[in-house]
Design a protein around this motif. Structure first.
Motif, PDB file in Angstrom:
ATOM      1  N   ILE A  39       0.811  -1.211   0.000  1.00 46.52           N
ATOM      2  CA  ILE A  39       0.000   0.000   0.000  1.00 46.52           C
ATOM      3  C   ILE A  39       0.851   1.271   0.000  1.00 46.52           C
ATOM      4  N   GLU A  40       2.052   1.187   0.563  1.00 48.84           N
ATOM      5  CA  GLU A  40       2.884   2.380   0.651  1.00 48.84           C
ATOM      6  C   GLU A  40       3.802   2.563  -0.553  1.00 48.84           C
ATOM      7  N   TYR A  41       4.201   1.477  -1.204  1.00 42.39           N
ATOM      8  CA  TYR A  41       5.159   1.571  -2.301  1.00 42.39           C
ATOM      9  C   TYR A  41       4.626   1.055  -3.632  1.00 42.39           C
ATOM     10  N   GLY A  42       3.587   0.239  -3.584  1.00 43.88           N
ATOM     11  CA  GLY A  42       3.045  -0.325  -4.815  1.00 43.88           C
ATOM     12  C   GLY A  42       1.855   0.468  -5.333  1.00 43.88           C
ATOM     13  N   LYS A  43       1.260  -0.069  -6.375  1.00 43.15           N
ATOM     14  CA  LYS A  43       0.051   0.508  -6.957  1.00 43.15           C
ATOM     15  C   LYS A  43      -0.977  -0.609  -7.073  1.00 43.15           C
ATOM     16  N   PRO A  44      -1.502  -1.066  -5.917  1.00 44.44           N
ATOM     17  CA  PRO A  44      -2.443  -2.184  -5.960  1.00 44.44           C
ATOM     18  C   PRO A  44      -3.764  -1.786  -6.619  1.00 44.44           C
ATOM     19  N   THR A  45      -4.380  -2.747  -7.259  1.00 43.92           N
ATOM     20  CA  THR A  45      -5.718  -2.532  -7.803  1.00 43.92           C
ATOM     21  C   THR A  45      -6.659  -2.258  -6.633  1.00 43.92           C
ATOM     22  N   PRO A  46      -7.834  -1.678  -6.881  1.00 40.31           N
ATOM     23  CA  PRO A  46      -8.780  -1.450  -5.775  1.00 40.31           C
ATOM     24  C   PRO A  46      -9.112  -2.732  -5.009  1.00 40.31           C
ATOM     25  N   GLU A  47      -9.247  -3.842  -5.724  1.00 40.75           N
ATOM     26  CA  GLU A  47      -9.553  -5.128  -5.066  1.00 40.75           C
ATOM     27  C   GLU A  47      -8.396  -5.568  -4.170  1.00 40.75           C
ATOM     28  N   LEU A  48      -7.185  -5.462  -4.680  1.00 39.33           N
ATOM     29  CA  LEU A  48      -6.006  -5.843  -3.894  1.00 39.33           C
ATOM     30  C   LEU A  48      -5.815  -4.883  -2.727  1.00 39.33           C
ATOM     31  N   GLN A  49      -6.076  -3.605  -2.947  1.00 42.37           N
ATOM     32  CA  GLN A  49      -5.959  -2.622  -1.877  1.00 42.37           C
ATOM     33  C   GLN A  49      -6.917  -2.950  -0.732  1.00 42.37           C
ATOM     34  N   ALA A  50      -8.126  -3.372  -1.050  1.00 36.10           N
ATOM     35  CA  ALA A  50      -9.096  -3.752  -0.019  1.00 36.10           C
ATOM     36  C   ALA A  50      -8.593  -4.949   0.791  1.00 36.10           C
TER      37      ALA A  50
END
Length: 95
Positions: A39-50
């Motif tokens: 969450i701090e360094y990547g660009k997760p998809t909204p699903e992965l972020q959840a």
């Protein structure tokens, strides 16, 4: 190479989902470390972020599922991190 450097190499290649597999390991808080890096360094998809936020919430006292037993030493900084995260994502305007 530092752990963050390894994570960033995954993220530079757009391999956040692959890196998320580390978040499946609960020993030694590996899942929590992986969640924060995503969450701090990547660009997760909204699903992965959840999913990543759910892992962090699991270790939190304030945001966890009722009845979850948390490690108080870990929970306090996670509560603060989540408070700060949500403030950054939803800043309050005085206008």
């Amino acid at each position: 190479m530092k752990i963050i450097g390894i994570a960033q190499r995954y993220f530079e290649g757009g391999r956040e989902a692959e890196f998320f597999q580390l978040a499946q390991e609960g020993h030694y808080f590996i899942n929590l470390w992986a969640a924060h890096m995503l969450i701090e360094y990547g660009k997760p998809t909204p699903e992965l972020q959840a999913k990543v936020l759910d892992i962090i919430k699991f270790h939190s006292a304030t945001y966890c599922t009722p009845g979850n037993t948390v490690n108080r030493v870990v929970a306090q900084p996670e509560d603060q991190w989540l408070d700060d995260y949500y403030k950054r994502k939803n800043p309050v305007s005085c206008n």
